[in-house]
Design a protein around this motif. Structure first.
Motif, PDB file in Angstrom:
ATOM      1  N   GLN A  35      -9.912   6.970  -9.973  1.00  0.00           N
ATOM      2  CA  GLN A  35      -9.215   6.715  -8.726  1.00  0.00           C
ATOM      3  C   GLN A  35      -9.514   5.301  -8.243  1.00  0.00           C
ATOM      4  O   GLN A  35     -10.482   4.683  -8.663  1.00  0.00           O
ATOM      5  CB  GLN A  35      -9.643   7.721  -7.653  1.00  0.00           C
ATOM      6  CG  GLN A  35     -11.130   7.643  -7.326  1.00  0.00           C
ATOM      7  CD  GLN A  35     -11.545   8.608  -6.241  1.00  0.00           C
ATOM      8  OE1 GLN A  35     -10.709   9.127  -5.518  1.00  0.00           O
ATOM      9  NE2 GLN A  35     -12.837   8.850  -6.105  1.00  0.00           N
ATOM     10  N   ILE A  36      -8.653   4.805  -7.340  1.00  0.00           N
ATOM     11  CA  ILE A  36      -8.826   3.474  -6.765  1.00  0.00           C
ATOM     12  C   ILE A  36      -9.168   3.613  -5.295  1.00  0.00           C
ATOM     13  O   ILE A  36      -8.474   4.318  -4.545  1.00  0.00           O
ATOM     14  CB  ILE A  36      -7.541   2.640  -6.930  1.00  0.00           C
ATOM     15  CG1 ILE A  36      -7.227   2.438  -8.411  1.00  0.00           C
ATOM     16  CG2 ILE A  36      -7.693   1.290  -6.245  1.00  0.00           C
ATOM     17  CD1 ILE A  36      -5.923   1.711  -8.662  1.00  0.00           C
ATOM     18  N   GLN A  37     -10.245   2.952  -4.875  1.00  0.00           N
ATOM     19  CA  GLN A  37     -10.671   2.990  -3.479  1.00  0.00           C
ATOM     20  C   GLN A  37     -10.669   1.572  -2.925  1.00  0.00           C
ATOM     21  O   GLN A  37     -11.342   0.686  -3.447  1.00  0.00           O
ATOM     22  CB  GLN A  37     -12.062   3.605  -3.361  1.00  0.00           C
ATOM     23  CG  GLN A  37     -12.546   3.743  -1.914  1.00  0.00           C
ATOM     24  CD  GLN A  37     -13.863   4.490  -1.838  1.00  0.00           C
ATOM     25  OE1 GLN A  37     -14.264   5.157  -2.788  1.00  0.00           O
ATOM     26  NE2 GLN A  37     -14.536   4.370  -0.712  1.00  0.00           N
ATOM     27  N   VAL A  38      -9.895   1.341  -1.850  1.00  0.00           N
ATOM     28  CA  VAL A  38      -9.762   0.022  -1.241  1.00  0.00           C
ATOM     29  C   VAL A  38     -10.492   0.024   0.097  1.00  0.00           C
ATOM     30  O   VAL A  38     -10.298   0.912   0.922  1.00  0.00           O
ATOM     31  CB  VAL A  38      -8.280  -0.349  -1.027  1.00  0.00           C
ATOM     32  CG1 VAL A  38      -8.157  -1.766  -0.500  1.00  0.00           C
ATOM     33  CG2 VAL A  38      -7.505  -0.209  -2.335  1.00  0.00           C
ATOM     34  N   THR A  39     -11.357  -0.973   0.316  1.00  0.00           N
ATOM     35  CA  THR A  39     -12.100  -1.076   1.573  1.00  0.00           C
ATOM     36  C   THR A  39     -11.911  -2.467   2.175  1.00  0.00           C
ATOM     37  O   THR A  39     -11.552  -3.414   1.484  1.00  0.00           O
ATOM     38  CB  THR A  39     -13.603  -0.836   1.347  1.00  0.00           C
ATOM     39  OG1 THR A  39     -14.112  -1.807   0.428  1.00  0.00           O
ATOM     40  CG2 THR A  39     -13.853   0.561   0.786  1.00  0.00           C
ATOM     41  N   GLY A  40     -12.162  -2.567   3.492  1.00  0.00           N
ATOM     42  CA  GLY A  40     -12.124  -3.851   4.178  1.00  0.00           C
ATOM     43  C   GLY A  40     -10.741  -4.345   4.482  1.00  0.00           C
ATOM     44  O   GLY A  40     -10.522  -5.550   4.609  1.00  0.00           O
ATOM     45  N   ASN A  41      -9.778  -3.439   4.608  1.00  0.00           N
ATOM     46  CA  ASN A  41      -8.408  -3.872   4.856  1.00  0.00           C
ATOM     47  C   ASN A  41      -7.731  -2.975   5.873  1.00  0.00           C
ATOM     48  O   ASN A  41      -8.171  -1.863   6.132  1.00  0.00           O
ATOM     49  CB  ASN A  41      -7.605  -3.853   3.551  1.00  0.00           C
ATOM     50  CG  ASN A  41      -7.245  -2.428   3.135  1.00  0.00           C
ATOM     51  OD1 ASN A  41      -6.178  -1.933   3.435  1.00  0.00           O
ATOM     52  ND2 ASN A  41      -8.179  -1.749   2.467  1.00  0.00           N
ATOM     53  N   SER A  42      -6.638  -3.457   6.419  1.00  0.00           N
ATOM     54  CA  SER A  42      -5.824  -2.651   7.326  1.00  0.00           C
ATOM     55  C   SER A  42      -4.389  -2.563   6.828  1.00  0.00           C
ATOM     56  O   SER A  42      -3.601  -1.787   7.353  1.00  0.00           O
ATOM     57  CB  SER A  42      -5.839  -3.260   8.731  1.00  0.00           C
ATOM     58  OG  SER A  42      -5.332  -4.590   8.701  1.00  0.00           O
ATOM     59  N   GLN A  43      -4.035  -3.363   5.830  1.00  0.00           N
ATOM     60  CA  GLN A  43      -2.669  -3.391   5.323  1.00  0.00           C
ATOM     61  C   GLN A  43      -2.559  -2.951   3.874  1.00  0.00           C
ATOM     62  O   GLN A  43      -1.630  -2.240   3.505  1.00  0.00           O
ATOM     63  CB  GLN A  43      -2.104  -4.823   5.424  1.00  0.00           C
ATOM     64  CG  GLN A  43      -2.142  -5.419   6.814  1.00  0.00           C
ATOM     65  CD  GLN A  43      -1.630  -6.845   6.812  1.00  0.00           C
ATOM     66  OE1 GLN A  43      -0.497  -7.108   6.422  1.00  0.00           O
ATOM     67  NE2 GLN A  43      -2.455  -7.780   7.225  1.00  0.00           N
ATOM     68  N   LEU A  44      -3.517  -3.349   3.049  1.00  0.00           N
ATOM     69  CA  LEU A  44      -3.433  -3.119   1.614  1.00  0.00           C
ATOM     70  C   LEU A  44      -3.809  -1.682   1.272  1.00  0.00           C
ATOM     71  O   LEU A  44      -4.842  -1.184   1.711  1.00  0.00           O
ATOM     72  CB  LEU A  44      -4.367  -4.093   0.893  1.00  0.00           C
ATOM     73  CG  LEU A  44      -3.909  -4.619  -0.467  1.00  0.00           C
ATOM     74  CD1 LEU A  44      -2.645  -5.431  -0.318  1.00  0.00           C
ATOM     75  CD2 LEU A  44      -5.006  -5.475  -1.084  1.00  0.00           C
ATOM     76  N   THR A  45      -2.989  -1.008   0.476  1.00  0.00           N
ATOM     77  CA  THR A  45      -3.261   0.358   0.031  1.00  0.00           C
ATOM     78  C   THR A  45      -3.559   0.364  -1.459  1.00  0.00           C
ATOM     79  O   THR A  45      -3.376  -0.644  -2.156  1.00  0.00           O
ATOM     80  CB  THR A  45      -2.053   1.269   0.311  1.00  0.00           C
ATOM     81  OG1 THR A  45      -0.938   0.823  -0.491  1.00  0.00           O
ATOM     82  CG2 THR A  45      -1.658   1.223   1.779  1.00  0.00           C
ATOM     83  N   SER A  46      -3.990   1.522  -1.963  1.00  0.00           N
ATOM     84  CA  SER A  46      -4.256   1.636  -3.402  1.00  0.00           C
ATOM     85  C   SER A  46      -2.972   1.461  -4.202  1.00  0.00           C
ATOM     86  O   SER A  46      -2.987   0.916  -5.313  1.00  0.00           O
ATOM     87  CB  SER A  46      -4.900   2.994  -3.712  1.00  0.00           C
ATOM     88  OG  SER A  46      -4.068   4.058  -3.275  1.00  0.00           O
ATOM     89  N   GLU A  47      -1.829   1.896  -3.621  1.00  0.00           N
ATOM     90  CA  GLU A  47      -0.543   1.691  -4.297  1.00  0.00           C
ATOM     91  C   GLU A  47      -0.214   0.204  -4.388  1.00  0.00           C
ATOM     92  O   GLU A  47       0.341  -0.261  -5.393  1.00  0.00           O
ATOM     93  CB  GLU A  47       0.580   2.434  -3.550  1.00  0.00           C
ATOM     94  CG  GLU A  47       0.541   3.955  -3.689  1.00  0.00           C
ATOM     95  CD  GLU A  47      -0.531   4.583  -2.821  1.00  0.00           C
ATOM     96  OE1 GLU A  47      -1.057   3.879  -1.911  1.00  0.00           O
ATOM     97  OE2 GLU A  47      -0.860   5.766  -3.057  1.00  0.00           O
ATOM     98  N   ASP A  48      -0.566  -0.554  -3.334  1.00  0.00           N
ATOM     99  CA  ASP A  48      -0.359  -2.004  -3.371  1.00  0.00           C
ATOM    100  C   ASP A  48      -1.202  -2.635  -4.478  1.00  0.00           C
ATOM    101  O   ASP A  48      -0.743  -3.554  -5.172  1.00  0.00           O
ATOM    102  CB  ASP A  48      -0.721  -2.632  -2.026  1.00  0.00           C
ATOM    103  CG  ASP A  48       0.229  -2.229  -0.910  1.00  0.00           C
ATOM    104  OD1 ASP A  48       1.416  -2.002  -1.202  1.00  0.00           O
ATOM    105  OD2 ASP A  48      -0.227  -2.133   0.240  1.00  0.00           O
ATOM    106  N   VAL A  49      -2.444  -2.168  -4.634  1.00  0.00           N
ATOM    107  CA  VAL A  49      -3.326  -2.700  -5.681  1.00  0.00           C
ATOM    108  C   VAL A  49      -2.725  -2.439  -7.059  1.00  0.00           C
ATOM    109  O   VAL A  49      -2.729  -3.317  -7.931  1.00  0.00           O
ATOM    110  CB  VAL A  49      -4.735  -2.079  -5.578  1.00  0.00           C
ATOM    111  CG1 VAL A  49      -5.586  -2.485  -6.778  1.00  0.00           C
ATOM    112  CG2 VAL A  49      -5.404  -2.510  -4.287  1.00  0.00           C
TER     113      VAL A  49
END
Length: 288
Positions: free
Chosen positions: A86-100
């Motif tokens: 799985q992908i976990q994104v931290t430190g953001n308010s706009q970027l999602t795992s789908e964006d990554v």
């Protein structure tokens, strides 16, 4: 029997003597893996103990197949588009795992074991929303993406409205109206057709950005406008309209610190100020 001094054929027969080569060894097994051998030496026969030589065993076919199958499984895990992790994104308010997934061109289903962290970091940092990015692996089967998003420090009028600039002077937002009212607006200049991703190099604007970057997050909220019509005589205004004479673009970090201290002093002492001057040599508060 002698006949005329000669021996008969029977007398000529002698017992055969079993000669042994001097280097021949007699083996006497004593235990598994060890044996006792007799060797001839100049001093006579000697018995010595040595480890028995064993013939290498041939690997069985089932064991070979297990190795081959295991190798194929490992290759598949690291190369095939399997739904792993799985992908976990931290430190953001706009970027999602789908964006990554989209920015990194990871494809679906996502196999995090196929991801090259360095290449993904490079792709993410090219996105206009990302200031810095760090990608690493975490347990269990997690791709950790730590992102620092670009934040607007100032808003500048442009040919078709307003643009927001980050700490590097990059245009990160554009709108017909002010896109961010929480940061100061730059007055005294107007940009041309500034597009998203453009970097603004105007001296006055870069000076205003450097001044604002030196404030804390809370301190920035107190500044409402910065006039950079003359880059050597910049004037900022608090949200209450109090002028702050900044002057030229030298020592902007120190001037920001002096500004913050003076604003705190004015608030605590309830001073009725006309303006403040934050020149390094002799800063002062002009009272009414």
């Amino acid at each position: 029997m002698n006949v005329n001094g000669f021996q008969t054929q029977e007398e000529q027969r002698v017992p055969l003597f079993e000669e042994q080569p001097t280097n021949e060894r007699q083996r006497h097994p004593i235990e598994d893996g060890w044996e006792v051998v007799t060797i001839d030496t100049p001093e006579g026969p000697k018995r010595v103990r040595r480890r028995r030589k064993s013939k290498p065993r041939k690997q069985s076919k089932p064991a070979v197949w297990k190795v081959v199958v295991g190798a194929c499984i490992l290759i598949g895990l690291f190369t095939l588009p399997l739904p792993i992790g799985q992908i976990q994104v931290t430190g953001n308010s706009q970027l999602t795992s789908e964006d990554v997934v989209h920015i990194g061109d990871l494809g679906y289903p996502v196999n995090i074991l196929r991801v090259r962290t360095g290449a993904l970091e490079e792709r993410l940092q090219k996105d206009i929303r990302v200031d810095t990015a760090h990608v690493s692996y975490a347990l269990p089967l997690t791709l950790q993406v730590d992102v620092k998003e670009r934040k607007a420090l100032v808003v500048v009028p442009s040919q078709f409205g307003f643009v927001s600039l980050d700490r590097n002077g990059m245009v990160i937002a554009s709108s017909a109206t002010i896109p961010d009212t929480t940061v100061p607006i730059i007055s005294g200049v107007r940009l041309g057709n500034a597009l998203l991703g453009d970097t603004i190099e105007a001296e006055g604007i870069r000076g205003a950005i450097a001044y604002m970057e030196a404030f804390t997050e809370e301190g920035r909220k107190k500044i409402g406008e910065i006039n950079v019509g003359d880059a050597d005589k910049m004037i900022a205004y608090t949200v209450e309209g109090l002028p702050i004479h900044i002057g030229d673009r030298n020592n902007l970090e120190e001037k920001a610190k002096i500004t913050a201290d003076m604003l705190v002093d004015i608030a605590q002492r309830h001073v009725s100020a006309e303006f403040i001057d934050v020149n390094i040599k002799s800063p002062f508060i002009k009272t009414q």
